[in-house]
Design a protein around this motif. Structure first.
Motif, mmCIF file in Angstrom:
data_model
loop_
_atom_site.group_PDB
_atom_site.id
_atom_site.type_symbol
_atom_site.label_atom_id
_atom_site.label_comp_id
_atom_site.label_asym_id
_atom_site.label_seq_id
_atom_site.Cartn_x
_atom_site.Cartn_y
_atom_site.Cartn_z
ATOM 1 N N ILE A 1 1.136 -1.478 -0.360
ATOM 2 C CA ILE A 1 -0.328 0.252 0.055
ATOM 3 C C ILE A 1 1.157 1.376 0.389
ATOM 4 C CG2 ILE A 1 -1.255 1.467 1.399
ATOM 5 C CD1 ILE A 1 -3.307 -1.445 1.867
ATOM 6 N N LEU A 2 1.746 0.909 1.274
ATOM 7 C CA LEU A 2 3.413 2.188 0.976
ATOM 8 C C LEU A 2 3.868 2.531 -0.326
ATOM 9 C CD1 LEU A 2 4.649 1.829 4.327
ATOM 10 C CD2 LEU A 2 3.016 4.057 3.173
ATOM 11 N N ILE A 3 4.025 1.351 -0.608
ATOM 12 C CA ILE A 3 4.249 1.471 -2.247
ATOM 13 C C ILE A 3 3.218 2.331 -3.299
ATOM 14 C CG2 ILE A 3 5.371 0.292 -3.848
ATOM 15 C CD1 ILE A 3 6.449 -1.442 -2.208
ATOM 16 N N VAL A 4 2.354 1.295 -3.421
ATOM 17 C CA VAL A 4 1.816 2.334 -4.515
ATOM 18 C C VAL A 4 0.649 3.823 -4.368
ATOM 19 C CG1 VAL A 4 -0.843 1.598 -3.586
ATOM 20 C CG2 VAL A 4 -0.597 0.896 -5.809
ATOM 21 N N ALA A 5 0.719 4.228 -3.288
ATOM 22 C CA ALA A 5 0.629 5.218 -2.538
ATOM 23 C C ALA A 5 1.396 6.187 -3.220
ATOM 24 C CB ALA A 5 0.279 5.553 -1.347
ATOM 25 N N GLY B 1 6.809 7.735 1.352
ATOM 26 C CA GLY B 1 7.533 9.499 1.559
ATOM 27 C C GLY B 1 5.906 10.029 1.794
ATOM 28 N N ASN B 2 4.523 9.814 1.228
ATOM 29 C CA ASN B 2 3.665 10.839 0.869
ATOM 30 C C ASN B 2 2.260 9.968 2.743
ATOM 31 O OD1 ASN B 2 1.236 12.242 0.332
ATOM 32 N ND2 ASN B 2 1.282 11.959 -1.668
ATOM 33 N N LEU B 3 2.492 10.386 3.314
ATOM 34 C CA LEU B 3 1.926 9.727 4.618
ATOM 35 C C LEU B 3 0.087 10.148 4.372
ATOM 36 C CD1 LEU B 3 1.624 8.172 7.331
ATOM 37 C CD2 LEU B 3 1.792 9.960 8.445
ATOM 38 N N ARG B 4 -0.241 10.874 3.939
ATOM 39 C CA ARG B 4 -1.603 11.243 3.762
ATOM 40 C C ARG B 4 -2.241 10.422 2.616
ATOM 41 N NH1 ARG B 4 -2.471 17.225 3.777
ATOM 42 N NH2 ARG B 4 -0.188 17.432 3.803
ATOM 43 N N ALA B 5 -1.495 10.498 1.513
ATOM 44 C CA ALA B 5 -2.081 9.440 0.384
ATOM 45 C C ALA B 5 -2.187 7.686 1.195
ATOM 46 C CB ALA B 5 -1.071 9.410 -0.772
ATOM 47 N N PHE C 1 -4.970 7.170 2.784
ATOM 48 C CA PHE C 1 -5.728 7.497 1.432
ATOM 49 C C PHE C 1 -5.744 5.551 0.804
ATOM 50 C CE2 PHE C 1 -7.497 7.717 -1.938
ATOM 51 C CZ PHE C 1 -9.071 7.916 -2.624
ATOM 52 N N MET C 2 -5.083 5.401 0.194
ATOM 53 C CA MET C 2 -4.785 4.432 0.038
ATOM 54 C C MET C 2 -5.109 2.756 0.546
ATOM 55 S SD MET C 2 -4.240 4.619 -3.264
ATOM 56 C CE MET C 2 -4.303 3.968 -4.843
ATOM 57 N N ALA C 3 -5.323 2.947 2.281
ATOM 58 C CA ALA C 3 -5.479 1.519 3.203
ATOM 59 C C ALA C 3 -6.745 1.647 2.801
ATOM 60 C CB ALA C 3 -4.666 1.910 4.027
ATOM 61 N N PHE C 4 -7.408 2.815 3.102
ATOM 62 C CA PHE C 4 -9.013 2.485 3.515
ATOM 63 C C PHE C 4 -9.045 2.015 1.473
ATOM 64 C CE2 PHE C 4 -8.135 4.855 6.885
ATOM 65 C CZ PHE C 4 -9.496 4.410 7.792
ATOM 66 N N ALA C 5 -8.703 2.803 0.456
ATOM 67 C CA ALA C 5 -9.087 2.706 -1.044
ATOM 68 C C ALA C 5 -9.409 0.467 -1.059
ATOM 69 C CB ALA C 5 -8.684 3.402 -1.523
ATOM 70 N N LEU C 6 -7.906 0.095 -0.717
ATOM 71 C CA LEU C 6 -7.657 -0.998 -0.598
ATOM 72 C C LEU C 6 -8.257 -1.891 -0.306
ATOM 73 C CD1 LEU C 6 -3.815 -0.927 -2.051
ATOM 74 C CD2 LEU C 6 -6.106 -1.324 -2.864
ATOM 75 N N PRO D 1 5.541 4.252 -11.898
ATOM 76 C CA PRO D 1 6.167 3.541 -11.507
ATOM 77 C C PRO D 1 6.028 3.912 -9.700
ATOM 78 C CG PRO D 1 7.548 4.015 -13.017
ATOM 79 C CD PRO D 1 5.857 3.741 -12.993
ATOM 80 N N ASN D 2 6.488 5.429 -9.641
ATOM 81 C CA ASN D 2 6.031 5.708 -8.175
ATOM 82 C C ASN D 2 5.237 6.272 -7.074
ATOM 83 O OD1 ASN D 2 8.894 6.600 -8.362
ATOM 84 N ND2 ASN D 2 8.470 7.939 -10.166
ATOM 85 N N GLY D 3 4.565 5.812 -7.808
ATOM 86 C CA GLY D 3 3.408 5.300 -7.173
ATOM 87 C C GLY D 3 2.081 5.849 -7.700
ATOM 88 N N PHE D 4 0.948 6.013 -6.772
ATOM 89 C CA PHE D 4 -0.263 6.800 -7.399
ATOM 90 C C PHE D 4 -0.175 8.596 -7.446
ATOM 91 C CE2 PHE D 4 -4.905 6.905 -8.208
ATOM 92 C CZ PHE D 4 -5.302 5.856 -9.369
ATOM 93 N N PHE D 5 0.282 8.788 -6.153
ATOM 94 C CA PHE D 5 0.748 9.810 -5.553
ATOM 95 C C PHE D 5 1.868 10.586 -5.353
ATOM 96 C CE2 PHE D 5 -3.235 8.258 -3.772
ATOM 97 C CZ PHE D 5 -4.343 9.709 -4.640
ATOM 98 N N GLY D 6 2.821 9.426 -6.210
ATOM 99 C CA GLY D 6 4.248 9.685 -5.164
ATOM 100 C C GLY D 6 4.834 10.380 -6.502
ATOM 101 N N LYS D 7 5.816 11.348 -6.458
ATOM 102 C CA LYS D 7 6.387 12.834 -7.177
ATOM 103 C C LYS D 7 8.262 11.166 -7.648
ATOM 104 C CE LYS D 7 5.499 16.376 -5.066
ATOM 105 N NZ LYS D 7 6.184 16.623 -3.507
ATOM 106 N N GLU D 8 8.216 11.770 -9.430
ATOM 107 C CA GLU D 8 9.448 11.861 -10.025
ATOM 108 C C GLU D 8 10.325 11.808 -9.221
ATOM 109 O OE1 GLU D 8 9.961 9.969 -14.307
ATOM 110 O OE2 GLU D 8 8.335 10.647 -13.419
#
Lengths: 292, 402
Positions: A229-233, A236-240, A243-248, A280-287
């Motif tokens: 979940i952390l990887i897909v969100a 380093g983006n805790l709020r995302a 959110f992703m934890a609940f969505a998944l 590859p950097n996740g849904f909300f991750g920055k490049e």
């Protein structure tokens, strides 16, 4: 309507479980760049401490959370000074620590197996009844876990933004060398972050095992799920991540109810793989730009 | 297993290690390999090591070893074959996959399923299983194609766990015989009753174990040859270049995605074959090949032996099998012992046993001092020193003639 509420409630339950795992794990990624698969040991530790406190020595429920907090603190300290410190000194830390933490997870599982036996124990720190809404039961345990997630998140945000410890941890995570030059003891602050992580993770363990039972490998799945979940969100983006934890969690429970409980985790993993193929950097991750 | 057998095993392994160390001589760790890429001499060194090990393995059953010892060695051959292939991805190409046991499991499962449901001979089913494993390995590589380092480890581990969960939770009836329900993947019980390689009929009850021994030895020899071939081919150089500096490799025109897929495909071949051989020799194929403890066991073989070295996985497999036979007496504590071994290796032997051996054989009491002195001498003799006051430097760094 019934099934919709059912999915909603159980999704809320597993979602808050993943969220609380993701919360603790993202702290470690933020400080040391470490994905900790030994999270399962901390979860089992919390569960067994609660069991020991209430069923073995018959203490009041009041002592469970403080005791879990303390044991997690000590465990984090030991883990840091016996293992992580030495591996951090070698090259390729972020991958080596995964191998080492798999070993730690197996070691912890084996230790609990030898100390407490393999059978599933009922963890007494839990609410048994639930709230009835249109014929569907919403267990108090779910509400409690959800509230605890929010409380832990607020506490962690306060510690990271306001306290001196948080400032130090942020400074070290941004640039360890510069922090060292400013007179910060990097090793000490890593140890402190690890202790903070350990205490949060052990409290997580109490909450998670309250919803099920406690056995040596109790946190294994939750750990892997929280990590992906952390990887897909986007790390380093805790709020995302929350959110992703609940969505998944909702996705998994929805699939569980509609197609059978075998396919919950696989469908969740499939979704994650597809997302990571395109982002590859996740849904909300920055490049991340690598400068040579 | 009696004490005498253990002592024989230890003696044999000690001799092996000594021979390897002797031939290693001026060995190289992974980093030095790039610096001194004297390929041809290394090929001959590896050739002689391989020949000696092969000769020892070929005559070993003639010493009258017991059945239990031989069956343990058969297991060692299979795990070593898997680990040498895993090392291609993990050590040579530097892609930290933890899903390699899933490839192994696919090879074993497909082999046994084809034998069970289509009634094929196991020998004929072996290549099909290997092919399935190659396809699966390619897909595994394709799912993580855009990820890096630690992400890959977590995702491949998750894929392996999901496959295990799907197999264990399989309860639908696929075939019903005599009112007993058989699942498609065998479920938690595993697949059984698909026959074996027929050594019993060929060699008799007593000779069966020798057939198994030489079959698994053949597997190991082929897979080691294949791994060495890949390592010394231009493909191996490409893998190493991506591992050591991806950006530099990319700017030389190396396509990372292409070679990542190639290394996954290549290492799938013998892993799948090993899975099939394992299934045939064990005569059952269960989901426990995907368990965390087995993953840890094989992973520690690579880590303890030495990542990315030619013979590291083999030495790691031998030492871990030896440790495992000793730990087996402690029952419950076996997994704890394994994880302690892997932790010790990670902390104290970052380059594995091979790195330790090369350090021991390159060690000399005053090597460092000699190097320092030589460099100062060179500096004093160099052109620049002509313009410096000689006496001043000699005062500072010690007498030149000392």
């Amino acid at each position: 309507m019934d099934i919709f509420l059912q999915i909603l409630f159980s999704g809320l339950a597993v979602g808050s479980m993943y969220a609380v795992g993701a919360l603790a794990l993202s702290l470690l990624w933020g400080t040391m760049g470490m994905l900790n698969l030994a999270h399962t040991t901390f979860i089992a530790l919390g569960g067994y401490v609660a069991y020991f406190c209430m069923s073995v020595i018959d203490a009041s429920w009041f002592f469970v959370l403080p005791l879990a907090f303390l044991s997690g603190l000590v465990m984090g300290y030991i883990y840091y000074h016996l293992v992580i410190r030495h591996i951090y000194a070698n090259q390729n830390f972020s991958v080596n620590i995964i191998i080492a933490s798999v070993a730690i997870a197996a070691l912890g599982e084996n230790t609990f197996l030898n100390l407490a036996g393999g059978e599933a124990l009922r963890q007494p720190f839990q609410f048994t009844s639930g709230l009835k809404i249109i014929g569907v039961v919403l267990p108090y345990q779910t509400i409690f876990t959800f509230i605890m997630v929010i409380i832990l998140m607020v506490i962690m945000a306060l510690i990271m933004s306001k306290s001196k410890l948080g400032q130090v941890i942020r400074a070290v995570s941004q640039n360890p060398d510069a922090a060292k030059l400013m007179g910060i003891n990097v090793q000490k602050s890593f140890a402190q972050a690890m202790m903070l992580y350990g205490s949060i993770a052990a409290i997580t363990g109490v909450l998670v095992t309250g919803a099920s039972q406690v056995f040596p490998s109790v946190g294994g799945d939750a750990t892997v799920k929280a990590l992906i979940i952390l990887i897909v969100a986007g790390l380093g983006n805790l709020r995302a991540g929350i959110f992703m934890a609940f969505a998944l969690g909702f996705l998994e429970m929805g699939v569980n109810y509609l197609f059978g409980s075998r396919y919950g985790f696989p469908s969740m993993l499939g979704f994650v793989i597809i997302v990571l193929l395109f982002k590859p950097n996740g849904f909300f991750g920055k490049e991340v730009v690598n400068r040579v | 297993m009696s004490i005498s057998q253990i002592s024989i095993l230890i003696a044999v392994l000690g001799i092996l290690v000594a021979i390897i160390a002797f031939f290693w001589g001026t060995s190289h760790s992974t980093k030095e390999f790039i610096k001194i890429d004297n390929r041809t001499s290394n090929v001959w060194k590896d050739f002689w090591i391989g020949m000696i090990l092969l000769a020892l393995a070929l005559i070993f059953p003639a010493f009258g070893a017991g059945k239990y010892l031989l069956s343990q060695i058969v297991l060692f051959f299979i795990w070593a074959a898997v680990v040498t292939q895993w090392n291609l991805i993990f050590g040579i190409a530097g892609i930290f996959t933890l899903g390699h046991m899933a490839v192994f499991a696919v090879g074993g499962y497909i082999t046994s399923m084809i034998a069970l449901y289509m009634g094929w001979n196991l020998w004929a089913a072996l290549p099909v299983g290997a092919l399935a494993a190659v396809v699966f390995s390619f897909l595994l590589g394709a799912t993580i194609i855009r990820l890096r380092g630690p992400y890959i480890a977590i995702m491949t581990l998750a894929i392996a766990i999901v496959i295990q969960k799907l197999i264990v939770s399989d309860v639908d009836c696929f075939v019903t015989k005599d009112l007993i329900c058989y699942n498609f993947t065998g479920g938690a019980k595993g697949l059984f009753g698909y026959g074996n390689f027929g050594f019993k009929e060929l060699l008799g009850y007593k000779g069966k174990i020798y057939g198994e021994y030489y079959l698994s030895l053949t597997l190991l020899v082929l897979s080691t040859l294949f791994a060495l071939f890949v390592i010394y081919s231009p493909l191996g150089s490409t893998f190493r270049s991506i591992r050591d500096n991806e950006i530099a490799a990319g700017s030389r025109g190396v396509n990372r995605i292409k070679y990542q897929l190639i290394v996954f495909t290549v290492s799938g071949i013998f892993t799948g074959l090993a899975g099939g051989v394992f299934a045939g020799l064990q005569t059952t194929m269960g989901p426990n090949v995907l368990s965390l403890s087995l993953l840890l066991f094989l992973l520690s073989m690579i880590v303890v032996g030495g990542r990315g070295t030619n013979w590291g996985p083999l030495i790691g497999a031998a030492s871990l099998m030896l440790a495992d036979t000793i730990l087996r007496d402690f029952g419950q504590l076996r997994v704890a012992g394994l994880s302690l071994i892997i932790l010790f290796a990670m902390i104290f032997l970052p380059n594995g046993l091979i790195g330790l051996l090369s350090n021991i054989f390159n060690w000399s009491p005053n090597k460092k001092e000699n190097e320092d002195r030589v460099s100062i001498k060179n500096f004093i003799k160099s052109d620049r020193s002509k313009y410096l006051k000689r006496g001043k430097w000699i005062k500072k760094f010690g007498n030149e003639n000392e």
